[in-house]
Design a protein around this motif. Structure first.
Motif, PDB file in Angstrom:
ATOM      1  N   UNK A 222       0.835  -1.206   0.000  1.00  0.00           N
ATOM      2  CA  UNK A 222       0.000   0.000   0.000  1.00  0.00           C
ATOM      3  C   UNK A 222       0.870   1.256   0.000  1.00  0.00           C
ATOM      4  N   UNK A 223       1.885   1.232   0.832  1.00  0.00           N
ATOM      5  CA  UNK A 223       2.799   2.367   0.945  1.00  0.00           C
ATOM      6  C   UNK A 223       3.432   2.695  -0.410  1.00  0.00           C
ATOM      7  N   UNK A 224       3.910   1.646  -1.071  1.00  0.00           N
ATOM      8  CA  UNK A 224       4.628   1.894  -2.328  1.00  0.00           C
ATOM      9  C   UNK A 224       3.681   2.160  -3.501  1.00  0.00           C
ATOM     10  N   UNK A 225       2.498   1.575  -3.463  1.00  0.00           N
ATOM     11  CA  UNK A 225       1.517   1.922  -4.502  1.00  0.00           C
ATOM     12  C   UNK A 225       1.163   3.400  -4.402  1.00  0.00           C
ATOM     13  N   UNK A 226       1.013   3.851  -3.176  1.00  0.00           N
ATOM     14  CA  UNK A 226       0.723   5.275  -2.973  1.00  0.00           C
ATOM     15  C   UNK A 226       1.879   6.129  -3.527  1.00  0.00           C
ATOM     16  N   UNK A 227       3.110   5.653  -3.339  1.00  0.00           N
ATOM     17  CA  UNK A 227       4.246   6.390  -3.906  1.00  0.00           C
ATOM     18  C   UNK A 227       4.193   6.407  -5.435  1.00  0.00           C
TER      19      UNK A 227
END
Lengths: 398, 377, 398, 377
Positions: free
Chosen positions: B365-370
């Motif tokens: 989730x963190x990296x998709x948001x990035x």
């Protein structure tokens, strides 16, 4: 249509609920844990719980709750629905509810056993006095049980058994084997197999533990070296074992500890409502909300198949499609619950039981491991989809 | 374009593979992982002697002066063989931070020792209330004369139990912009007012809690500029995320290789299970998953090596590869069936590591948001 | 490793980009649309675009861009990478780039054709003078082309063809068939088939249109009734057609209109940045962000297989696994892009081209339909996964 | 529990199935869908005569007085056979709104005619800037003496081209709580200051734009209480969502039945394709998808029939069933291959409808969010 329990069922549910809350030892929640859909962390197979489990089973037996689905003439209540209610409530609390004896051995004997066998075994099982292990799988007969190589040849009134079983859950704490063995080596694969009962104490029977990836000793290898049993311990007719086993599959599905899913979901919802991360409640994060909503929906569907399977069985129908879907979805839900829980909890999910920072009593890290066993044990997902397609939907085999 | 490793990298890859296969039989690895002391100091020295610790350290500090891509090649093989030990913590979280923001004195002091395998480091970043959002970092460091006084709790600090130094990310000033006011301090692990506790996890992977109980460090121990460390932290997290991707791709490849071989041998229903369409499709999907993601990994690594901004590529790789590793080991278990569900088998080691890798240095989730931010959203 | 184009490639890319921007008629974007991964809305097969397409192909031919991957002695640039760059740029703009003749017929003749055949056909194809249709599928030979029943028997120097083809994309606007027919009925299924070239104007050849679900006439049924062609129109050796066809598969994969994915993603990103719904920019919705990020990641992976396949082909490797993955992922991405776009746009996505409120020129509603053809056409996903497993990974066949 | 329909419902189901099969051959359906006039008034009258329009209308207004569950049974069969026409709009969006909030006069005026098939209604709710968040409803109705003056644009109004009356959801007052100040007005479709335009969609399913250009309606035309209509709108949307679920499950079942039959007959590689493991697994998954979701549908419908709050169950059903219908028709296409990709085939009709049904009355994200709220989040 009616999606409510009858008054009688509701009262029964309440009775079970009251009973289990009162009977469970204090701190039980902290001690045991089973991830639904998995086969690796089943407390009833762990040696350290044996005594409590034995006692509990006798108590349940005395209340008549170990044979709820059996006909009344054998002490049952002739209600698979009640059995399903019972399992649901008990598994919500992680309490003892059903085992191989009550869910497979008993119903199969009822269906195909001789009068003598019924008289000998059913009362013991209903009382919770005996425990069985399932002697089906072998090193070369996993998905393909018809390749069973354990042999039993006749000698006078006896059978002499030689061979090896594996993945024998709870053999080390059980009294008897419910064994599949080849009694006719000349017949076609499926046709030469018989089901039989073997006392664990018979000379020549050796049990060796296997530690599963949850770090638990639930499985065993069992070796048969000229093990002698009386022929009358054959269940039903000789050489019909494989067919009995197929018929019995449906009984097995309804013992799914479905209440444990409900419990996990509740605890996760509670957790995200109480836990702040990066300045906001986890429960306000839309990704977390989506995951929990999806879990709730999938669980509701699982309950649909669960109640429907029980209802169909009470109608006298053998629900191939429904009971297969129940097993399939249950094991998949075990995985998707573990995945979603891990994703919601972040690194906290990896912590093991007893750790200072662990949420949900460490069940998520255990469940993450155990959940891989769900689509493997008691019929792989691939085999079950095949059964649904051919036996359920009438698609051609090869 | 060129999709092949160069000659040196191929040699490195082969030699690492050979070394690990010989020196780290799976039995040893299982023993190491299960013990609290999860590495072998003898083998650690051998790895150092091979130049692994100093791979990225410039020659002037005794290192090899290799590229980031070289490191990815090395770590992919380490992941393949589940090589245990505080390598990533020491080399990336520690070494690269020192290299990026240390002053000359600090570099001369630490990097040669690190290269020789004599010193181990880690970065203490996450806390009970935040994985890594600077707004919620609550560990503080307050200047008192010539010393900083550090207070608060860090959580999930990798390999802190082995470390000689913690690089503690602390708030040194409250500022309107939460990314300011963050400072990295070098803390001696033997500091009596720090308490490091090993947390028990799924993989027993040496994640630790560190409580700083007004631990004092000289202000010379600041790494980089006071209050301006957050860009360094972000850069290091990016590198660490990508190195973790390399480890995961290596592990996924190993799990795939095992499953493929087994599918060819295991007979059920009178035929190898690998002849069943369902198993064939599982394996085809696993192959696609791994090889598609390996492209993301190497493209990001190549960009880093070429000193081109790689934030989007790293985020893409990390968002995808954790998921791939988890899927591949889950299918690996499905193909092995019961035998893979036993402690003696190796598959579960990869499966355990997959979820840890997925969550380390930012989850999906963190990296998709990035990635979304990189798309201009 | 190196993930950059060479200077020469970069310059070539720029040249193509400049060319296409200049050459495309004004409003082209509004007129045509192709959903990548699908086979149903391919403008080059639509009769109303035939003239423009024919002209464009001749222009491209005159620049030498229709045979970029061919060896230099046949007018090519011996660079599959350049071909890939060319397709990427052209498909981004929805411009003509490659067809059956340039991507399948040409390369196959190069590989297995006689000198005479090469001399006759390659220059025409490279100039963009001739168009072919692919005569593979039949009503009873879809996934299983080896069941081809169209027969061609020898009579003197001729072959007489009888039978029926189906799903013949663009047969109605093409000049020649690239036909698979059975030339030996006594041989095993795969071994009696030949590839041959048939002029569409030959007597006995009848073309009947099929309207696909996009409402477009791209497919046809083609009937052969004593169609006579000279034997020299057999490609390579007689009875080796099936093997040639398998070898040619890899050529086919690299013509994927991959740039169209890039375009769709860009337009969606633009749309969500400009569109307010329920009081907030769509692009600030985390569910929308997740969907677009996932699309971007999957597209990046597709590009990975795309460039890698081209690169491997330039190394002289036939990349079974990579080119299969390219086809598989491309068709799956066609579906997941359509699904995600629909979900992001809400009911606006269902609007068709020309509607007042339609976003993205109506391509999403068309793409939603067309994308189901991706995993069906040119080898179903099931067949391709099987090829990967057996030919690529060495798993046993049955 | 009882998972079976009762005797009356089984008879209803069978008779609907039979009627539709006989009266609506697929050729007629395709013609109707492709034309702008997407229903047959003759068949509409027959359906009315069978009591379908008045199924939920109490006997006092000339209806059948059936239960919501009966309606679900009826609509599931309509979905199975793709029955075209403004049924859902008239019966649920129109009829049930009148029933819920109309005054006696309005009920007596409208419901008997509706039951006889003489009047068709629809609800105008969505707008260019909102699907249905009351905060962003911009169509206003302003009281001017004895008349409301309505201005603004409604979008995606189902079957408005057929309707005799629009039930227009308009803002009559700006209030701090956006759920207040909303009123439903009954607008004659022939009102000269309304303009209805048919939008062309994937399924040509008669979604319309309605522009209200200061259209005047008498204040007697308010349905229910001025400013307090939002709870009615929410309740109607819930019912409509569930009825749409019934239609979708019916359609999915039809697509499944077609694909199953084809898989048994179609031979490739010298065997029926239904003997291939991949196809078998597709069909098993489709069966599970449909039957698992049908449980959600019927449980919610039973709750509604039993007047038990069913918001959670409806949201679960709608979040799931749209997805299921889409998956099933997509796999249906996969099983049929080329032949299913032609206009003459029926599969694409179901496929087109699946995405429309998924998005009607709240898409998956909308309803998952509702489920989350029902979980207490």
């Amino acid at each position: 249509m009616d999606f409510e329990f009858t008054q009688q069922e509701t009262a029964f549910r309440k009775e079970v609920e009251d009973f289990v809350k009162q009977e469970l030892p204090p701190g039980w929640d902290e001690k045991i844990f089973r991830w639904p859909g998995g086969y690796g962390a089943t407390p009833m197979f762990e040696a350290n719980f044996k005594e409590f489990w034995d006692q509990s089973f006798r108590k349940l037996g005395s209340k008549g709750w170990l044979c709820l689905g059996w006909p009344t003439e054998y002490g049952g209540m002739a209600s698979t629905m009640k059995q399903a209610i019972f399992n649901d409530v008990m598994s919500y609390y992680g309490a003892p509810a059903a085992d191989v004896a009550t869910s497979i051995v008993g119903p199969t004997i009822l269906l195909v056993g001789s009068e003598e066998m019924k008289k000998e075994w059913l009362p013991k099982i209903a009382r919770g006095d005996v425990r069985f292990w399932l002697g089906y799988s072998e090193p070369n007969a996993g998905s393909d049980l018809s390749s069973c190589q354990t042999k039993a040849y006749e000698e006078g009134d006896d059978l002499i058994i030689n061979g090896q079983k594996i993945w024998s859950s709870g053999a080390h704490i059980a009294d008897y084997a419910w064994l599949l063995a080849r009694t006719d080596s000349t017949a076609k694969k499926h046709q030469g197999l018989s089901l039989m009962i073997v006392d664990n104490r018979t000379p020549g029977l050796t049990i060796r533990p296997i530690q599963n990836i949850c770090g638990i000793h639930s499985f065993n290898e069992v070796f048969f070296d000229d093990v002698r049993i009386p022929k009358k311990h054959i269940v039903g007719e000789i050489n019909k074992g494989f067919y009995y086993l197929m018929v019995a599959l449906q009984f097995e599905r309804i013992i799914m500890p479905i209440g444990a899913f409900r419990r996990i979901l509740e605890e996760l919802v509670k957790y995200v409502k109480e836990t702040k991360r990066d300045g906001a409640m986890l429960g306000k994060n839309s990704r977390v909300r989506d995951k929990l909503a999806t879990m709730a929906i999938e669980l509701e569907i699982l309950y649909g198949f669960y109640w429907r399977t029980a209802w169909l069985m009470d109608q006298g129908v053998a629900p191939v499609l429904e009971s297969s879907a129940l097993k399939l979805l249950g094991s998949e839900l075990g995985q998707s619950f573990a995945n979603a829980a891990m994703e919601i909890l972040g690194p906290f999910g990896q912590l093991e039981k007893g750790s200072k920072w662990v949420p949900l009593k460490g069940m998520v890290s255990l469940g993450y491991l155990d959940s891989v066993s769900g689509p493997i044990g008691a019929g792989t997902s691939e085999v079950i989809r095949g059964i649904m397609a051919t036996r359920g939907l009438g698609l051609p085999r090869i | 374009m060129d999709f092949e490793l160069n000659e040196d990298q191929r040699m490195l890859k082969a030699s690492v593979h050979h070394f690990l296969e010989k020196e780290f039989p799976k039995e040893l690895i299982k023993k190491l992982y299960q013990s609290d002391d999860g590495y072998s100091s003898e083998l650690w020295r051998k790895m150092a002697a091979l130049g692994w610790m100093g791979l990225l350290v410039p020659e002037e500090y005794g290192g090899v002066g290799g590229s980031f891509l070289d490191l990815v090649v090395l770590v992919e093989e380490m992941g393949y063989n589940l090589c245990p030990g505080p390598f990533l913590s020491t080399v990336v979280l520690g070494g690269m931070t020192v290299l990026m923001s240390g002053n000359e004195e600090q570099k001369i002091d630490i990097l040669p020792k690190l290269t020789r395998g004599e010193v181990k480091l880690t970065l203490a970043l996450s806390e009970p209330n935040t994985i890594y959002d600077p707004s919620y970092i609550q560990v503080t460091a307050t200047l008192d004369k010539d010393e900083y006084v550090i207070g608060g709790t860090k959580l999930f600090v990798p390999d802190a139990n082995f470390a000689d130094y913690f690089l503690c990310v602390a708030r040194t000033e409250r500022t309107p912009n939460p990314e300011e006011g963050i400072t990295i301090l070098l803390v001696d692990a033997k500091n009596p007012r720090t308490k490091c506790t090993l947390l028990r996890t799924l993989f027993n992977s040496k994640l630790c809690e560190i409580v700083f109980n007004d631990a004092r460090v000289a202000k010379e121990n600041v790494l980089g500029t006071v209050n301006l460390a957050w860009p360094t932290v972000t850069a290091i997290m990016e590198k660490a995320a990508l190195v973790r991707c390399a480890e995961m791709i290596g592990g996924a490849q190993a799990a795939f290789d095992m499953a493929l071989q087994y599918a060819k041998q295991r007979v059920q229903f009178d035929r190898p299970i690998g002849s069943f369409q369902a198993i064939q499709h599982h394996l085809a999907n696993m192959w696609i998953d791994i090889n598609g993601s390996r492209f993301l990994l190497y493209k990001a690594a190549w960009k880093m090596s070429s000193l081109i901004r790689a934030s989007k590529e790293v985020a893409m790789a990390k968002a995808r590869i954790g998921n791939v590793y988890r899927r591949v080991t889950t299918l690996g278990h499905q193909i092995f069936g019961g035998i893979g569900f036993t402690m003696e088998h190796d598959m579960h080691l990869y499966h355990r590591l997959s979820i840890e890798g997925d969550q380390a240095f930012g989850d999906q989730d963190f990296h998709r948001e990035k990635v979304a931010r990189e798309l201009g959203l």
